[in-house]
Scaffold this motif. Structure first.
Motif, PDB file in Angstrom:
ATOM      1  N   ASN A 100       0.796  -1.230   0.000  1.00 24.15           N
ATOM      2  CA  ASN A 100       0.000   0.000   0.000  1.00 24.15           C
ATOM      3  C   ASN A 100       0.830   1.282   0.000  1.00 24.15           C
ATOM      4  O   ASN A 100       0.341   2.354   0.340  1.00 24.15           O
ATOM      5  N   LEU A 101       2.108   1.194  -0.411  1.00 23.58           N
ATOM      6  CA  LEU A 101       2.938   2.388  -0.571  1.00 23.58           C
ATOM      7  C   LEU A 101       3.438   2.487  -2.005  1.00 23.58           C
ATOM      8  O   LEU A 101       3.962   1.518  -2.561  1.00 23.58           O
ATOM      9  N   ALA A 102       3.273   3.660  -2.611  1.00 24.44           N
ATOM     10  CA  ALA A 102       3.791   3.912  -3.960  1.00 24.44           C
ATOM     11  C   ALA A 102       4.518   5.245  -3.977  1.00 24.44           C
ATOM     12  O   ALA A 102       4.215   6.151  -3.195  1.00 24.44           O
ATOM     13  N   PHE A 103       5.496   5.357  -4.872  1.00 21.67           N
ATOM     14  CA  PHE A 103       6.291   6.579  -5.008  1.00 21.67           C
ATOM     15  C   PHE A 103       6.468   6.854  -6.501  1.00 21.67           C
ATOM     16  O   PHE A 103       7.002   6.027  -7.230  1.00 21.67           O
ATOM     17  N   TYR A 104       5.984   8.029  -6.948  1.00 18.52           N
ATOM     18  CA  TYR A 104       6.136   8.442  -8.343  1.00 18.52           C
ATOM     19  C   TYR A 104       7.171   9.562  -8.437  1.00 18.52           C
ATOM     20  O   TYR A 104       7.081  10.555  -7.717  1.00 18.52           O
ATOM     21  N   TRP A 105       8.117   9.394  -9.322  1.00 19.37           N
ATOM     22  CA  TRP A 105       9.158  10.375  -9.575  1.00 19.37           C
ATOM     23  C   TRP A 105       8.899  10.907 -10.981  1.00 19.37           C
ATOM     24  O   TRP A 105       9.129  10.224 -11.970  1.00 19.37           O
ATOM     25  N   ILE A 106       8.366  12.138 -11.079  1.00 20.14           N
ATOM     26  CA  ILE A 106       7.917  12.686 -12.359  1.00 20.14           C
ATOM     27  C   ILE A 106       9.049  13.495 -13.004  1.00 20.14           C
ATOM     28  O   ILE A 106       9.560  14.448 -12.411  1.00 20.14           O
ATOM     29  N   LEU A 107       9.428  13.117 -14.206  1.00 24.66           N
ATOM     30  CA  LEU A 107      10.517  13.786 -14.907  1.00 24.66           C
ATOM     31  C   LEU A 107      10.041  15.092 -15.557  1.00 24.66           C
ATOM     32  O   LEU A 107       8.874  15.229 -15.921  1.00 24.66           O
ATOM     33  N   ARG A 108      10.980  16.038 -15.686  1.00 27.37           N
ATOM     34  CA  ARG A 108      10.727  17.345 -16.330  1.00 27.37           C
ATOM     35  C   ARG A 108       9.577  18.099 -15.673  1.00 27.37           C
ATOM     36  O   ARG A 108       8.874  18.886 -16.308  1.00 27.37           O
ATOM     37  N   ALA A 109       9.369  17.843 -14.384  1.00 28.89           N
ATOM     38  CA  ALA A 109       8.336  18.560 -13.624  1.00 28.89           C
ATOM     39  C   ALA A 109       8.963  19.172 -12.384  1.00 28.89           C
ATOM     40  O   ALA A 109       9.863  18.588 -11.774  1.00 28.89           O
ATOM     41  N   GLY A 110       8.468  20.343 -12.002  1.00 28.55           N
ATOM     42  CA  GLY A 110       8.901  20.985 -10.780  1.00 28.55           C
ATOM     43  C   GLY A 110       7.903  20.750  -9.657  1.00 28.55           C
ATOM     44  O   GLY A 110       7.281  19.685  -9.570  1.00 28.55           O
ATOM     45  N   HIS A 111       7.716  21.753  -8.824  1.00 26.18           N
ATOM     46  CA  HIS A 111       6.863  21.647  -7.642  1.00 26.18           C
ATOM     47  C   HIS A 111       5.402  21.424  -8.018  1.00 26.18           C
ATOM     48  O   HIS A 111       4.684  20.681  -7.350  1.00 26.18           O
ATOM     49  N   MET A 112       4.953  22.087  -9.077  1.00 27.80           N
ATOM     50  CA  MET A 112       3.558  21.976  -9.527  1.00 27.80           C
ATOM     51  C   MET A 112       3.490  20.962 -10.671  1.00 27.80           C
ATOM     52  O   MET A 112       3.454  21.313 -11.850  1.00 27.80           O
ATOM     53  N   VAL A 113       3.488  19.689 -10.323  1.00 28.99           N
ATOM     54  CA  VAL A 113       3.580  18.619 -11.313  1.00 28.99           C
ATOM     55  C   VAL A 113       2.515  18.733 -12.404  1.00 28.99           C
ATOM     56  O   VAL A 113       2.834  18.656 -13.592  1.00 28.99           O
ATOM     57  N   PRO A 114       1.230  18.932 -12.072  1.00 31.09           N
ATOM     58  CA  PRO A 114       0.231  19.001 -13.141  1.00 31.09           C
ATOM     59  C   PRO A 114       0.412  20.198 -14.071  1.00 31.09           C
ATOM     60  O   PRO A 114       0.007  20.146 -15.237  1.00 31.09           O
ATOM     61  N   SER A 115       1.011  21.294 -13.574  1.00 33.43           N
ATOM     62  CA  SER A 115       1.265  22.456 -14.428  1.00 33.43           C
ATOM     63  C   SER A 115       2.370  22.165 -15.426  1.00 33.43           C
ATOM     64  O   SER A 115       2.305  22.573 -16.582  1.00 33.43           O
ATOM     65  N   ASP A 116       3.402  21.457 -14.971  1.00 29.06           N
ATOM     66  CA  ASP A 116       4.567  21.206 -15.818  1.00 29.06           C
ATOM     67  C   ASP A 116       4.389  19.993 -16.728  1.00 29.06           C
ATOM     68  O   ASP A 116       4.861  19.998 -17.866  1.00 29.06           O
ATOM     69  N   GLN A 117       3.746  18.962 -16.228  1.00 25.10           N
ATOM     70  CA  GLN A 117       3.573  17.713 -16.986  1.00 25.10           C
ATOM     71  C   GLN A 117       2.140  17.216 -16.826  1.00 25.10           C
ATOM     72  O   GLN A 117       1.863  16.246 -16.111  1.00 25.10           O
ATOM     73  N   GLY A 118       1.220  17.895 -17.498  1.00 24.01           N
ATOM     74  CA  GLY A 118      -0.203  17.596 -17.348  1.00 24.01           C
ATOM     75  C   GLY A 118      -0.588  16.190 -17.750  1.00 24.01           C
ATOM     76  O   GLY A 118      -1.399  15.540 -17.078  1.00 24.01           O
ATOM     77  N   ASP A 119      -0.005  15.699 -18.853  1.00 25.67           N
ATOM     78  CA  ASP A 119      -0.344  14.348 -19.321  1.00 25.67           C
ATOM     79  C   ASP A 119       0.083  13.288 -18.317  1.00 25.67           C
ATOM     80  O   ASP A 119      -0.669  12.362 -18.010  1.00 25.67           O
ATOM     81  N   MET A 120       1.311  13.429 -17.802  1.00 25.38           N
ATOM     82  CA  MET A 120       1.815  12.432 -16.852  1.00 25.38           C
ATOM     83  C   MET A 120       1.070  12.516 -15.532  1.00 25.38           C
ATOM     84  O   MET A 120       0.786  11.493 -14.903  1.00 25.38           O
ATOM     85  N   ALA A 121       0.727  13.733 -15.105  1.00 28.27           N
ATOM     86  CA  ALA A 121      -0.025  13.888 -13.861  1.00 28.27           C
ATOM     87  C   ALA A 121      -1.390  13.216 -13.968  1.00 28.27           C
ATOM     88  O   ALA A 121      -1.840  12.542 -13.033  1.00 28.27           O
ATOM     89  N   LEU A 122      -2.048  13.370 -15.112  1.00 28.70           N
ATOM     90  CA  LEU A 122      -3.352  12.736 -15.324  1.00 28.70           C
ATOM     91  C   LEU A 122      -3.212  11.216 -15.355  1.00 28.70           C
ATOM     92  O   LEU A 122      -4.028  10.498 -14.756  1.00 28.70           O
ATOM     93  N   LYS A 123      -2.152  10.732 -15.997  1.00 28.31           N
ATOM     94  CA  LYS A 123      -1.919   9.281 -16.032  1.00 28.31           C
ATOM     95  C   LYS A 123      -1.665   8.741 -14.632  1.00 28.31           C
ATOM     96  O   LYS A 123      -2.201   7.693 -14.251  1.00 28.31           O
ATOM     97  N   MET A 124      -0.869   9.463 -13.842  1.00 38.04           N
ATOM     98  CA  MET A 124      -0.589   9.051 -12.468  1.00 38.04           C
ATOM     99  C   MET A 124      -1.890   8.986 -11.668  1.00 38.04           C
ATOM    100  O   MET A 124      -2.130   8.027 -10.926  1.00 38.04           O
ATOM    101  N   MET A 125      -2.735  10.005 -11.819  1.00 37.27           N
ATOM    102  CA  MET A 125      -4.005  10.010 -11.091  1.00 37.27           C
ATOM    103  C   MET A 125      -4.857   8.816 -11.471  1.00 37.27           C
ATOM    104  O   MET A 125      -5.479   8.173 -10.619  1.00 37.27           O
ATOM    105  N   ARG A 126      -4.889   8.489 -12.754  1.00 38.56           N
ATOM    106  CA  ARG A 126      -5.659   7.319 -13.196  1.00 38.56           C
ATOM    107  C   ARG A 126      -5.099   6.031 -12.595  1.00 38.56           C
ATOM    108  O   ARG A 126      -5.852   5.131 -12.201  1.00 38.56           O
ATOM    109  N   MET A 127      -3.765   5.939 -12.505  1.00 39.77           N
ATOM    110  CA  MET A 127      -3.144   4.743 -11.929  1.00 39.77           C
ATOM    111  C   MET A 127      -3.441   4.636 -10.439  1.00 39.77           C
ATOM    112  O   MET A 127      -3.799   3.570  -9.936  1.00 39.77           O
TER     113      MET A 127
END
Length: 406
Positions: free
Chosen positions: A374-401
């Motif tokens: 029950n623990l997961a860790f996502y390391w989002i590339l080419r994103a800063g503090h505001m992940v959905p602002s910098d990498q919207g597609d990956m943030a949406l995919k992460m949310m779906r996962m």
């Protein structure tokens, strides 16, 4: 606890209102129903988004800059999370965004009050919106919002009966984000904490010195995305708005970047006019500095033990972090995760990072993930503090996962 005032739009896809969570403390929320063309909102989860700061506005920044249906120019956002969930934005703690207090002693001063205020809001919300009592509930958060999400989630788990849910309520689930710099204090500093008489000014001065050194030696790097530069803050604004010098750089770093002039104009102009229920003497973000100042003594306190308690319940906890974030860096995140007492941590640590791709047609890696039980860790590339602002597609995919839709 106060009443909720709903003001539905013509389309009926969004509602908003206030909940009086304590005497003289009024919390604003804004709900969007999911808009997936193939599924009814009742088939999709409910996501509550909490901004950081403390003092940042979810209904402003999270909504119009990150995951809501419209961007700051009121144009449709291609990567809005409404495709996969209904969204509940809450201006929390009271005093953030359009939330407000009538008396200065009504601000929250610690995580316990932040959590208990949210319990009142959620009980009122779910009582009035019974259609969401039978869908999975997730808390997503950013920056200091991650610390608040942890405290709120544990309170929600400990006392679900008080929320009077009926039917097949499946929650809560949640995601913690941006906890690195708050939870990961240097070892020597931790050893001296007991001798500080709870005076966090020393910790603030350490952070201020670190900020100053990095800023001066990197030609003004943006702590929220190291590939960009920070916007200068005028000395006049600093001297007018702050009285405690050790808090000036912290408040500027953690709150001011969420209160850009363009966003303030949007929220205090067209959005205020649309909402119709904002009191005349309440301006969006007008109490944000007071929120931050009142949380001063709680700011640097770690909540690793709360994350441990959440993991012990068996509920899902996910951490995510942007690769280009300096103020809450990925190494700091990994450092506090290593301090968990969770019995399964050694097995989690042994896992290799798995690559993720936001575009199935591209071989370019968008993120890495580790997940065990029950623990997961996502390391989002080419994103800063505001992940959905910098990498919207990956943030949406992460949310779906995370919400088990992929």
């Amino acid at each position: 606890s106060g009443a909720v005032i709903d003001w539905p739009t013509d389309e009926g896809k969004e509602v908003w209102g206030y909940v009086t969570v304590r005497e003289d403390a009024h919390m604003f929320w804004w709900l969007y129903y999911a808009t997936n063309p193939c599924k009814n909102f009742s088939e999709l989860p409910l996501v509550m988004w909490l901004q950081g700061g403390p003092g940042g506005s979810s209904t402003g920044f999270g909504n119009f800059e990150e995951i809501g249906p419209l961007d700051r120019d009121l144009k449709p956002r291609r990567t809005t999370w409404l495709q996969a969930a209904s969204l509940l934005f809450v201006d929390n703690p009271v005093g953030s965004g359009f939330s407000y207090v009538n008396k200065s002693d009504a601000y929250a001063k610690d995580l316990a009050t932040v959590a208990s205020d949210m319990m009142v809001l959620l009980k009122t919300f779910f009582d009035c919106h019974k259609e969401f009592q039978t869908v999975p509930f997730y808390i997503f958060s950013e920056s200091y919002g991650g610390k608040m999400a942890a405290g709120i989630a544990l309170e929600l788990y400990k006392g679900p009966a008080c929320l009077a849910f009926s039917g097949g309520y499946k929650g809560p689930w949640w995601v913690l984000s941006g906890l690195g710099s708050i939870l990961s204090l240097p070892t020597k500093l931790e050893m001296t904490l007991s001798g500080l008489s709870n005076d966090v000014a020393v910790l603030y001065r350490v952070r201020k010195a670190t900020y100053t050194f990095l800023f001066q030696n990197t030609d003004g790097v943006n702590f929220y995305n190291i590939l960009t530069k920070s916007a200068p803050v005028s000395a006049m604004k600093s001297s007018l708005e702050f009285t405690q010098s050790h808090l000036v750089p912290l408040c500027q770093r953690h709150v001011r970047h969420l209160q850009s002039d363009a966003l303030s104009e949007l929220m205090n102009g067209p959005i205020r006019k649309k909402l119709k229920i904002i009191p005349e003497d309440c301006s969006w973000g007008g109490q944000a500095t007071n929120v931050f100042m009142n949380m001063e003594r709680d700011f640097m306190k770690p909540v690793i033990s709360i994350v441990d308690a959440l993991l012990e319940t068996g509920l899902n906890v996910t951490v995510y972090n942007g690769q280009l974030d300096l103020i809450v860096d990925t190494m700091g995140q990994e450092a506090w995760v290593r301090k968990l007492k969770w019995p399964e941590l050694p097995k989690f640590n042994q896992l290799k990072w798995k690559a993720l791709y936001s575009d199935p047609k591209s071989s370019e890696t968008s993120a890495f993930v580790k997940s065990y039980k029950n623990l997961a860790f996502y390391w989002i590339l080419r994103a800063g503090h505001m992940v959905p602002s910098d990498q919207g597609d990956m943030a949406l995919k992460m949310m779906r996962m995370v919400t088990q839709q992929e």
